[in-house]
Design a protein around this motif. Structure first.
Motif, PDB file in Angstrom:
ATOM      1  N   ALA A   1      42.340  86.180  -3.961  1.00  0.00           N
ATOM      2  CA  ALA A   1      43.662  85.725  -4.377  1.00  0.00           C
ATOM      3  C   ALA A   1      43.825  85.800  -5.895  1.00  0.00           C
ATOM      4  N   LEU A   2      42.747  85.561  -6.637  1.00  0.00           N
ATOM      5  CA  LEU A   2      42.832  85.476  -8.093  1.00  0.00           C
ATOM      6  C   LEU A   2      42.799  86.849  -8.769  1.00  0.00           C
ATOM      7  N   PHE A   3      41.820  87.653  -8.397  1.00  0.00           N
ATOM      8  CA  PHE A   3      41.629  88.944  -9.067  1.00  0.00           C
ATOM      9  C   PHE A   3      41.808  90.149  -8.135  1.00  0.00           C
ATOM     10  N   GLY A   4      42.118  89.869  -6.878  1.00  0.00           N
ATOM     11  CA  GLY A   4      42.131  90.951  -5.888  1.00  0.00           C
ATOM     12  C   GLY A   4      43.068  92.089  -6.206  1.00  0.00           C
ATOM     13  N   GLY A   5      44.281  91.767  -6.689  1.00  0.00           N
ATOM     14  CA  GLY A   5      45.250  92.823  -6.972  1.00  0.00           C
ATOM     15  C   GLY A   5      44.780  93.765  -8.060  1.00  0.00           C
TER      16      GLY A   5
ATOM     17  N   TYR B   1      28.919  90.349 -20.813  1.00  0.00           N
ATOM     18  CA  TYR B   1      30.281  90.398 -21.360  1.00  0.00           C
ATOM     19  C   TYR B   1      31.086  89.152 -21.018  1.00  0.00           C
ATOM     20  N   SER B   2      31.572  89.031 -19.773  1.00  0.00           N
ATOM     21  CA  SER B   2      32.325  87.839 -19.383  1.00  0.00           C
ATOM     22  C   SER B   2      32.298  87.683 -17.869  1.00  0.00           C
ATOM     23  N   VAL B   3      32.399  86.426 -17.433  1.00  0.00           N
ATOM     24  CA  VAL B   3      32.388  86.132 -15.998  1.00  0.00           C
ATOM     25  C   VAL B   3      33.620  86.726 -15.316  1.00  0.00           C
ATOM     26  N   LYS B   4      34.759  86.658 -15.996  1.00  0.00           N
ATOM     27  CA  LYS B   4      35.995  87.185 -15.407  1.00  0.00           C
ATOM     28  C   LYS B   4      35.872  88.684 -15.120  1.00  0.00           C
ATOM     29  N   ILE B   5      35.434  89.446 -16.107  1.00  0.00           N
ATOM     30  CA  ILE B   5      35.300  90.897 -15.918  1.00  0.00           C
ATOM     31  C   ILE B   5      34.204  91.189 -14.888  1.00  0.00           C
ATOM     32  N   GLY B   6      33.160  90.367 -14.886  1.00  0.00           N
ATOM     33  CA  GLY B   6      32.127  90.537 -13.873  1.00  0.00           C
ATOM     34  C   GLY B   6      32.672  90.332 -12.478  1.00  0.00           C
ATOM     35  N   ALA B   7      33.524  89.324 -12.297  1.00  0.00           N
ATOM     36  CA  ALA B   7      34.121  89.064 -10.984  1.00  0.00           C
ATOM     37  C   ALA B   7      35.044  90.201 -10.566  1.00  0.00           C
ATOM     38  N   ILE B   8      35.839  90.707 -11.508  1.00  0.00           N
ATOM     39  CA  ILE B   8      36.741  91.821 -11.195  1.00  0.00           C
ATOM     40  C   ILE B   8      35.942  93.072 -10.861  1.00  0.00           C
ATOM     41  N   ALA B   9      34.853  93.306 -11.610  1.00  0.00           N
ATOM     42  CA  ALA B   9      34.001  94.465 -11.322  1.00  0.00           C
ATOM     43  C   ALA B   9      33.377  94.342  -9.939  1.00  0.00           C
ATOM     44  N   PHE B  10      32.936  93.142  -9.605  1.00  0.00           N
ATOM     45  CA  PHE B  10      32.360  92.920  -8.283  1.00  0.00           C
ATOM     46  C   PHE B  10      33.371  93.253  -7.193  1.00  0.00           C
ATOM     47  N   LEU B  11      34.582  92.676  -7.307  1.00  0.00           N
ATOM     48  CA  LEU B  11      35.608  92.907  -6.295  1.00  0.00           C
ATOM     49  C   LEU B  11      36.051  94.366  -6.254  1.00  0.00           C
TER      50      LEU B  11
ATOM     51  N   ASN C   1      34.414  97.065  -7.014  1.00  0.00           N
ATOM     52  CA  ASN C   1      33.422  97.941  -6.400  1.00  0.00           C
ATOM     53  C   ASN C   1      33.198  97.614  -4.922  1.00  0.00           C
ATOM     54  N   VAL C   2      33.449  96.356  -4.521  1.00  0.00           N
ATOM     55  CA  VAL C   2      33.495  96.049  -3.090  1.00  0.00           C
ATOM     56  C   VAL C   2      34.638  96.817  -2.446  1.00  0.00           C
ATOM     57  N   PHE C   3      35.821  96.763  -3.102  1.00  0.00           N
ATOM     58  CA  PHE C   3      36.974  97.496  -2.594  1.00  0.00           C
ATOM     59  C   PHE C   3      36.679  98.993  -2.527  1.00  0.00           C
ATOM     60  N   ARG C   4      35.970  99.496  -3.533  1.00  0.00           N
ATOM     61  CA  ARG C   4      35.666 100.931  -3.527  1.00  0.00           C
ATOM     62  C   ARG C   4      34.840 101.313  -2.312  1.00  0.00           C
ATOM     63  N   GLU C   5      33.846 100.489  -1.990  1.00  0.00           N
ATOM     64  CA  GLU C   5      33.035 100.793  -0.812  1.00  0.00           C
ATOM     65  C   GLU C   5      33.867 100.714   0.461  1.00  0.00           C
TER      66      GLU C   5
END
Length: 317
Positions: free
Chosen positions: A58-62, A233-243, A245-249
């Motif tokens: 909900a927070l970073f998904g878009g 770097y930052s937790v926010k960018i880490g969370a977005i990167a995680f999501l 790359n999950v989306f990419r898979e």
């Protein structure tokens, strides 16, 4: 990584030396399909069981989805360009007979793979949705360690089945290796396309170039890219990167059969990025054929090798 390579080699040896009965080796493609369904279902259950992942949707998904789509789109475009350049010109060359044979093998896949890819998307989407729903609504959290075990063994089983199928055709590896260094144009295309696509998507979202490019440089390896960026770097960018790359898979899982059927076999390698050496490798083999799976394995191995080095470099730009 060692276990995956070992499983592939054991499968190739079993298929090449005919250690197993013909009734088993002839069912290698079906074994791959069974493994894909088990792996995708367990992956979906793990997504549903992860409260942080579900909350971050909900927070970073878009933003993560836009970056993933741009990275995948860029990868496909660049790899397709390289495919036309690499295999189109080679096929017209009278001096490179082995390369011409390889081009024909890649573009003229067996009808069995075409028939399988028609149904593959429905199985994938169904198992993913059922797994996620089960994880979110029904499964207790204490089953998660068992899901990790199921996922690991399903992956090893699939990789072994892919190797078994490859081993049956003694000419496959020789013809792929005949292309030589040009096989590396596929991971190069994925790198260039992912970074260009991510920067474009990041510009639209207001991300600086270093952040968007570093997120795209995960190439689907969400566990490493998210943690690495959160630490350096930052937790926010880490969370977005995680999501992202999950989306990419997930995008790769859902689009590989379509791309293999409608655009070309190498286009099916592009979305998976680093995952084409493990989780999406059996899917590529089922949808695009064993010859493409070998190229996918080389591409995924190459990309996995550069992720830990490329992300820190890009984030410091």
């Amino acid at each position: 990584m060692t276990a995956i390579i070992l499983a592939l080699l054991i499968g190739i040896v079993c298929g090449a030396l005919k250690f197993l009965p013909k009734q088993i080796t002839d069912r290698a493609s079906k074994f791959t399909m069974m493994g894909v369904v088990a792996l995708i279902g367990s992956m979906g259950a793990k997504i549903g069981l992860d409260p942080k992942l579900m909350a971050n949707f909900a927070l970073f998904g878009g933003q993560a989805l836009v970056l993933a789509l741009c990275a995948v789109g860029g990868s496909v475009l660049v790899v397709v360009f390289f495919e036309r350049w690499l295999f189109g010109e080679v096929a017209n060359s009278q001096e490179n007979v082995q390369e011409q044979e390889l081009a024909q093998m890649i573009h003229l896949e067996e009808s069995a793979h075409q028939q399988l890819s028609n149904a593959l998307t429905y199985y994938i989407i169904g198992s993913l949705l059922l797994g996620t729903a089960a994880g979110y609504w029904f499964l207790p959290h204490d089953v998660e360690p068992y899901l990790d075990t199921i996922t690991a063994w399903a992956l090893y089983f699939m990789i072994w089945a892919v190797g078994l199928d490859l081993g049956k055709s003694g000419e496959t590896l020789r013809k792929v290796l005949a292309v030589g260094w040009k096989v590396l144009l596929v991971p190069l295309g994925v790198v260039l396309g992912s970074l260009l696509g991510s920067v474009l998507g990041g510009t639209l979202l207001g991300f600086p170039i270093n952040e968007s490019s570093a997120i795209g440089a995960g190439f689907g390896w969400y566990s490493l890219s998210g943690v690495l960026l959160a630490q350096i770097y930052s937790v926010k960018i880490g969370a977005i990167a995680f999501l992202s790359n999950v989306f990419r898979e997930l995008i790769a899982v859902m689009t590989i059969p379509f791309l293999a059927k409608k655009i070309g076999p190498l286009a099916a390698v592009a979305p998976g990025g680093a995952t084409t050496m493990d989780t999406t490798l059996p899917l590529i083999a089922a949808a695009a054929g064993n010859h493409t799976a070998l190229i996918g394995f080389v591409s995924g191995l190459t990309l996995s090798s550069v992720v830990p080095f490329l992300i820190p470099i890009l984030i410091k730009l």
